[in-house]
Design a protein around this motif. Structure first.
Motif, short mmCIF file in Angstrom:
data_model
loop_
_atom_site.label_atom_id
_atom_site.label_comp_id
_atom_site.label_asym_id
_atom_site.label_seq_id
_atom_site.Cartn_x
_atom_site.Cartn_y
_atom_site.Cartn_z
N ARG A 87 -22.36 43.11 121.01
CA ARG A 87 -23.82 43.14 120.94
C ARG A 87 -24.24 42.76 119.53
NH1 ARG A 87 -27.12 45.66 124.86
NH2 ARG A 87 -25.88 46.28 126.63
N PHE A 88 -25.10 41.76 119.47
CA PHE A 88 -25.60 41.25 118.20
C PHE A 88 -27.10 41.47 118.11
CE2 PHE A 88 -21.95 38.63 119.30
CZ PHE A 88 -21.29 38.40 118.10
N GLU A 89 -27.59 41.66 116.88
CA GLU A 89 -29.03 41.64 116.61
C GLU A 89 -29.34 40.39 115.83
OE1 GLU A 89 -30.10 45.23 114.54
OE2 GLU A 89 -30.30 46.34 116.41
N ARG A 90 -30.51 39.84 116.09
CA ARG A 90 -30.92 38.63 115.37
C ARG A 90 -31.25 38.97 113.93
NH1 ARG A 90 -35.65 34.34 116.87
NH2 ARG A 90 -35.05 32.86 115.26
N TRP A 120 -27.03 35.74 114.14
CA TRP A 120 -26.81 37.03 114.79
C TRP A 120 -25.83 37.85 113.98
CZ3 TRP A 120 -29.88 37.97 118.91
CH2 TRP A 120 -30.44 36.87 119.56
N ILE A 156 -25.89 39.51 123.91
CA ILE A 156 -24.76 40.24 124.48
C ILE A 156 -23.76 39.23 125.02
CG2 ILE A 156 -24.03 41.95 126.19
CD1 ILE A 156 -27.09 42.81 126.17
N ASP A 196 -33.64 42.79 125.19
CA ASP A 196 -34.23 43.68 124.19
C ASP A 196 -33.92 43.21 122.76
OD1 ASP A 196 -35.23 45.33 126.25
OD2 ASP A 196 -33.36 46.47 126.31
N GLN A 242 -31.38 41.58 121.69
CA GLN A 242 -29.95 41.53 121.36
C GLN A 242 -29.26 40.43 122.17
OE1 GLN A 242 -28.28 45.46 122.04
NE2 GLN A 242 -28.70 46.03 119.93
N VAL A 289 -29.53 37.69 126.64
CA VAL A 289 -30.39 38.13 125.55
C VAL A 289 -31.30 39.17 126.18
CG1 VAL A 289 -32.15 37.51 123.87
CG2 VAL A 289 -30.27 35.93 124.34
N VAL A 321 -23.69 44.43 116.05
CA VAL A 321 -24.08 45.84 115.90
C VAL A 321 -23.14 46.76 116.67
CG1 VAL A 321 -26.50 45.41 115.35
CG2 VAL A 321 -25.83 45.66 117.74
N SER A 322 -22.50 46.24 117.73
CA SER A 322 -21.52 47.07 118.43
C SER A 322 -20.42 46.22 119.04
CB SER A 322 -22.18 47.96 119.49
OG SER A 322 -22.58 47.22 120.60
#
Length: 146
Positions: free
Chosen positions: A141-144, A45, A132, A128, A130, A126, A48-49
């Motif tokens: 907030r993480f993106e894979r 991950w 959290i 959308d 992401q 998890v 992103v924010s």
């Protein structure tokens, strides 16, 4: 001789027809309990924010392995901590082991903020695509990533 499966299947179909005719088919199906979400083990991950603000360069990363050890890059230093999933999408993060590299003041401030939110996270989700993590000190907030 009647097939032994005819009567039960016929009764089930009749029951569905009765529910549909009464406008209840959707209601009956919506009451089926949802499957619990899977804790994101073995996935990489990238942050992103942090507390609703987009993260720029030197974005923190994290992966939780099968031993429930979170390892990653905090923006300047690498870190490691236990991350135990609890009931009802709760999480318990243990003490953080951290390297002691020094970076620019702004990078260090963001790293500290990231680590405080991560260490005090109380819930995970998890949504959308992401991951959290959130708690009393904010939200990550993480993106894979692959």
């Amino acid at each position: 001789m009647p097939d032994r499966f005819t009567a039960p299947h016929g009764a089930a179909l009749a029951g569905l027809a009765l529910l549909a005719s009464a406008g209840m088919a959707g209601t009956a199906l919506s009451q089926v309990p949802k499957q619990p979400k899977q804790f994101p083990i073995g996935m990489q991950w990238t942050l992103v924010s942090l507390n609703g603000k987009a993260v720029g360069d030197n974005r923190p990363t994290m992966m939780i392995d099968e031993a429930l050890r979170a390892r990653g890059f905090a923006g300047c230093n690498t870190f490691s901590a236990t991350a135990y999933p609890l009931a009802q999408q709760r999480i318990a993060v243990g003490p953080i082991a951290l390297t002691r590299k020094a970076c620019d003041k702004g990078v260090m401030e963001r790293e500290r903020a990231f680590l405080v939110v991560f260490r005090t996270a109380q819930a995970w989700d998890v949504k959308d695509g992401q991951l959290i993590l959130g708690g009393q000190n904010g939200e990550l907030r993480f993106e894979r990533t692959l």
